[in-house]
Design an enzyme around this catalytic site. Structure first.
Site, PDB file in Angstrom:
ATOM      1  N   LYS A  22      53.791  43.845  45.906  1.00  0.00           N
ATOM      2  CA  LYS A  22      53.291  42.982  47.003  1.00  0.00           C
ATOM      3  C   LYS A  22      54.248  41.827  47.287  1.00  0.00           C
ATOM      4  CE  LYS A  22      49.489  42.186  44.935  1.00  0.00           C
ATOM      5  NZ  LYS A  22      50.004  43.015  43.834  1.00  0.00           N
ATOM      6  N   GLU A  92      48.889  37.458  50.435  1.00  0.00           N
ATOM      7  CA  GLU A  92      48.915  38.357  49.278  1.00  0.00           C
ATOM      8  C   GLU A  92      47.531  38.351  48.634  1.00  0.00           C
ATOM      9  OE1 GLU A  92      51.957  37.376  46.435  1.00  0.00           O
ATOM     10  OE2 GLU A  92      51.538  39.140  45.182  1.00  0.00           O
ATOM     11  N   ARG A  93      46.822  39.503  48.760  1.00  0.00           N
ATOM     12  CA  ARG A  93      45.441  39.660  48.282  1.00  0.00           C
ATOM     13  C   ARG A  93      44.497  38.765  49.083  1.00  0.00           C
ATOM     14  NH1 ARG A  93      46.833  40.712  42.544  1.00  0.00           N
ATOM     15  NH2 ARG A  93      47.164  42.966  42.377  1.00  0.00           N
TER      16      ARG A  93
HETATM   17  C1  LIG Z   1      42.079  38.095  44.243  1.00  0.00           C
HETATM   18  C2  LIG Z   1      42.551  38.316  42.861  1.00  0.00           C
HETATM   19  C3  LIG Z   1      43.886  38.378  42.473  1.00  0.00           C
HETATM   20  C4  LIG Z   1      43.866  38.603  41.082  1.00  0.00           C
HETATM   21  C5  LIG Z   1      44.882  38.761  40.140  1.00  0.00           C
HETATM   22  N1  LIG Z   1      44.517  38.979  38.852  1.00  0.00           N
HETATM   23  C6  LIG Z   1      45.585  39.095  37.845  1.00  0.00           C
HETATM   24  C7  LIG Z   1      46.349  40.374  37.967  1.00  0.00           C
HETATM   25  C8  LIG Z   1      47.762  39.986  37.596  1.00  0.00           C
HETATM   26  O1  LIG Z   1      47.955  40.094  36.197  1.00  0.00           O
HETATM   27  C9  LIG Z   1      47.878  38.515  37.971  1.00  0.00           C
HETATM   28  C10 LIG Z   1      48.624  38.276  39.261  1.00  0.00           C
HETATM   29  O2  LIG Z   1      48.170  39.103  40.275  1.00  0.00           O
HETATM   30  O3  LIG Z   1      46.524  38.048  38.099  1.00  0.00           O
HETATM   31  C11 LIG Z   1      43.190  39.046  38.459  1.00  0.00           C
HETATM   32  O4  LIG Z   1      42.922  39.276  37.269  1.00  0.00           O
HETATM   33  N2  LIG Z   1      42.194  38.878  39.366  1.00  0.00           N
HETATM   34  C12 LIG Z   1      42.520  38.660  40.667  1.00  0.00           C
HETATM   35  N3  LIG Z   1      41.739  38.484  41.751  1.00  0.00           N
END
Ligand SMILES: Cc1cc2cn([C@H]3C[C@H](O)[C@@H](CO)O3)c(=O)nc2[nH]1
Length: 224
Positions: A22, A92-93
């Site tokens: 991403k 991003e997300r």
């Molecule tokens: C929206 C969202 C993003 C996100 C990322 N992560 C974690 C996954 C990766 O190891 C790190 C960066 O994306 O954070 C998470 O546990 N829960 C999340 N929720």
């Protein structure tokens, strides 16, 4: 060029598993001046008043998942609501992948207690109802769990080194159910799927494919 009349920007959510590329994908669009890039605020999750919530969550998920996902959601809402000076915004997300992929996965794996999940879900519903959070396009970087598992090892972000393949398989399936199979949750925008298993050299062509779709849709919206 300023976003005239402060109209809502054409908003693209870039979604995908951990290690799906991403950030690399977003960086490809840094070349366009009409696009604002909002990358995932991982550094905020790694240092909230000195606390590394990401590390705490991976080290003791049962204890810290709720705290971590609460803060992730807050930082996501902040990004969704951030005023954008450009006609196009790439994020991003989103709060959607927070709820439908990560929080859902932690409930199903017993990491989150039902009561904790209920609180996070109430926040998600409230935010959706009372805040103008929408998306115009989702770009889904589709990967194979084994490919991202290898990339995570190579990327060597310290907190992630113990992420097991099964965790990535579960997250992959939830992304597929949400964005492809439309199995259990509403999808807030049309989805463009990119084969993100390709390695860096080949993937630029894939990006270009989505670039035209993104920019064409963005131009439609801006010219409307
Ligand atoms: C929206 C969202 C993003 C996100 C990322 N992560 C974690 C996954 C990766 O190891 C790190 C960066 O994306 O954070 C998470 O546990 N829960 C999340 N929720």
């Amino acid at each position: 060029k300023m976003n005239s009349e402060n109209r809502k920007p054409f908003t693209v959510l870039v979604e995908g598993n951990i290690g799906s590329g991403k950030t690399t994908f977003l960086e490809h669009f840094r070349q366009f001046e009409d696009i604002t890039l909002l990358t995932e605020p991982v550094e905020q999750w790694r240092n909230l008043r000195g606390w590394n919530l990401l590390d705490l969550m991976y080290k003791d998920p049962a204890k810290w998942a709720m705290t971590f996902q609460s803060y992730v959601s807050l930082t996501m809402v902040d990004m969704h609501l951030r005023p954008t000076p450009t006609p196009v915004k790439l994020m991003e997300r989103s709060i959607f992948s927070a709820r439908y992929c990560f929080v859902e996965n932690m409930l199903r794996n017993g990491i989150l207690h039902e009561a904790e999940f209920a609180v996070l879900d109430e926040w998600f519903r409230f935010i959706q109802q009372h805040m103008s959070i929408d998306a115009d396009l989702i770009v889904y970087l589709k990967t194979s769990p084994s490919v991202v598992h290898e990339r995570i090892r190579k990327r060597a972000r310290s907190e992630e080194q113990c992420v097991p393949l099964k965790y990535l398989e579960d997250l992959h399936q939830l992304h597929e159910d949400w964005l492809v199979n439309r199995a259990f949750a509403e999808c807030p925008a049309p989805v463009v799927i990119i084969d993100a298993d390709l390695d860096l050299s080949q993937i630029t062509d894939e990006y270009k494919k989505s670039e035209h779709q993104i920019l064409r849709k963005a131009v439609d919206v801006v010219m409307r």
